[in-house]
Design a protein around this motif. Structure first.
Motif, mmCIF file in Angstrom:
data_model
loop_
_atom_site.group_PDB
_atom_site.id
_atom_site.type_symbol
_atom_site.label_atom_id
_atom_site.label_comp_id
_atom_site.label_asym_id
_atom_site.label_seq_id
_atom_site.Cartn_x
_atom_site.Cartn_y
_atom_site.Cartn_z
ATOM 1 N N LEU A 69 0.813 -1.222 0.000
ATOM 2 C CA LEU A 69 0.000 0.000 0.000
ATOM 3 C C LEU A 69 0.845 1.269 0.000
ATOM 4 O O LEU A 69 0.350 2.327 -0.387
ATOM 5 N N ALA A 71 -0.450 4.644 -1.780
ATOM 6 C CA ALA A 71 -1.100 5.553 -0.832
ATOM 7 C C ALA A 71 -1.183 6.988 -1.341
ATOM 8 O O ALA A 71 -2.220 7.647 -1.173
ATOM 9 N N SER A 83 -11.643 -0.638 7.273
ATOM 10 C CA SER A 83 -10.321 -0.117 7.588
ATOM 11 C C SER A 83 -9.776 0.677 6.408
ATOM 12 O O SER A 83 -10.243 0.547 5.273
ATOM 13 N N LYS A 84 -8.759 1.482 6.682
ATOM 14 C CA LYS A 84 -8.117 2.251 5.624
ATOM 15 C C LYS A 84 -7.525 1.304 4.581
ATOM 16 O O LYS A 84 -7.618 1.566 3.364
ATOM 17 N N GLU A 85 -6.944 0.209 5.014
ATOM 18 C CA GLU A 85 -6.384 -0.749 4.066
ATOM 19 C C GLU A 85 -7.462 -1.325 3.156
ATOM 20 O O GLU A 85 -7.272 -1.424 1.929
ATOM 21 N N GLN A 86 -8.602 -1.684 3.728
ATOM 22 C CA GLN A 86 -9.695 -2.230 2.922
ATOM 23 C C GLN A 86 -10.162 -1.217 1.880
ATOM 24 O O GLN A 86 -10.420 -1.556 0.723
ATOM 25 N N ARG A 89 -7.501 -0.799 -1.019
ATOM 26 C CA ARG A 89 -7.487 -1.946 -1.933
ATOM 27 C C ARG A 89 -8.752 -1.969 -2.795
ATOM 28 O O ARG A 89 -8.697 -2.284 -3.995
#
Length: 424
Positions: free
Chosen positions: A193, A197, A285-288, A291
């Motif tokens: 990420l 980002a 979440s920010k990651e979800q 992606r």
């Protein structure tokens, strides 16, 4: 996907090429960029401008408000804004900072100088040339295939740039033929990420901000606000309204940037804002979210690759399928579910035409997102339009290619007729 592989690196590069900020509709802003560029070559403010543009540029710049011009529309206004106030290094944010005095000068220039716009005889859908004169001196800039791709630049008899032009909207960019949905999902699952980002965080920030501005301000016909005025507070309505509101603001002169996708701010908004709305509602979440946005953006780009930057096919359709795929991914959807979602979406909405950038784009975005969400709900309930229904094939990639063939080849006459109607 192996992070050191050539394919992975190309996927990262594609996102960085596509997800860039722009203020205002990208076609007139590109013209402002070209005009600013030609002024720099001339090293003076020109007395006269000759602007030759391809038909699709006339279509997409005719009715949309150029930001920082006090509500002016059209190619001439965009070019003069670039001449008077353009900062060439800022590219598609070329007229993001215009003073009150400069806005006055733009109006005066249009009233007192010669600015001639004509249709360019070219096989390219995206192609324009600006010639500027100051006394006995002249400068020329030609931009083709995509919004900042300068293929010719000269001052008097001195040529600075002269690149061969291919009848290919992808020339000069990373090869998009490597894109396919299965690999896009693999990339989204395995990407570092930190490689994504910067561009995705900017997409979240800019596109969320202009969406909020569209909902709070008074822009165009207010499609986003109209959707929220119904007695329906469902997440689907909020997602559609948020996307439409971003276009409401952008098409009607809002002086805020958008992170674009496939050369279009409206597609950038459509691909991202509904995914962001779903992520917020579900406390993802920010990651979800990052992606899922990578999925939505890349699937939109993949569809647009065979269609081209500009055509008679509404780009919101591709972005609507992309955003539905991103939402499906956010909710844990696998390849089969995402495939069915995209196929269902394209089967529903692939007849929408592009008749230029304008206020009604917001309504088309709302419809495209609705088609995407309908396609997703169908897939969740194990329903998919069968192969042979119209352009639906037995597999996803062939279906996407069928839509590309329709839009790029089959709708050329449609494009000419739309332009004829708009200019007569």
């Amino acid at each position: 996907m192996e992070q050191n592989s050539p394919t992975y690196k190309k996927y990262i590069q594609i996102l960085k090429e596509e997800l860039i900020p722009a203020m205002g509709c990208t076609e007139p802003i590109s013209i402002a960029y070209g005009a600013s560029y030609v002024r720099d070559l001339l090293e003076d403010q020109p007395d006269r401008l000759e602007i030759e543009v391809s038909g699709n540029l006339i279509k997409n710049a005719k009715s949309v408000v150029v930001p920082n011009t006090n509500g002016m529309c059209g190619i001439a206004a965009a070019a003069v804004a670039g001449v008077i106030a353009g900062v060439t290094e800022k590219k598609l944010e070329v007229i993001s900072h215009v003073s009150k005095e400069q806005k006055k000068q733009i109006k005066e220039y249009l009233q007192t100088k010669t600015v001639h716009v004509s249709l360019k005889n070219t096989p390219l859908t995206f192609d324009y040339q600006i010639t500027a004169w100051k006394g006995n001196h002249s400068a020329v800039v030609r931009i083709a295939n995509f919004h900042t791709n300068v293929v010719y630049a000269a001052h008097d008899k001195k040529v600075f740039i002269d690149r061969p032009i291919k009848n290919n909207a992808k020339s000069g960019l990373t090869d998009r033929s490597i894109l396919n949905v299965r690999d896009i999902l693999d990339f989204a699952n395995t990407a570092d990420l930190s490689d994504l980002a910067d561009c995705l965080d900017q997409q979240i920030e800019y596109n969320s901000a202009i969406s909020a501005e569209g909902l709070s301000g008074n822009y165009g016909t207010g499609i986003g606000k109209l959707l929220l005025s119904r007695n329906d507070d469902s997440l689907d309505i909020r997602a559609r309204a948020a996307a439409a509101a971003g276009s409401d603001a952008r098409m009607n002169g809002c002086e805020m940037p958008v992170v674009i996708v496939s050369g279009s701010g409206n597609q950038g908004i459509t691909a991202s804002v509904p995914v962001i709305q779903y992520a917020l509602a579900q406390s993802a979440s920010k990651e979800q979210l990052l992606r899922a946005l990578a999925v939505a953006d890349l699937i939109t780009i993949h569809q647009k690759t065979s269609i081209g930057r500009l055509s008679a096919f509404c780009g919101a359709v591709s972005a609507g399928a992309g955003t539905a795929a991103g939402i499906c991914y956010l909710n844990g959807g696998d390849y089969a579910l995402i495939s069915d979602t995209i196929i269902n979406t394209l089967a529903v909405s692939s007849g929408m035409v592009c008749d230029g950038a304008k206020s009604s784009c917001a309504a088309k975005i709302a419809l495209a997102v609705e088609a995407g969400l309908t396609g997703y709900q169908m897939a969740l309930n194990h329903r998919r339009f069968p192969a042979g229904d119209g352009m639906v094939a037995s597999d996803l990639e062939t279906t996407i290619q069928n839509i590309g063939d329709l839009a790029h080849d089959g709708m050329k006459e449609t494009d000419r007729e739309i332009l004829h109607i708009m200019t007569h």
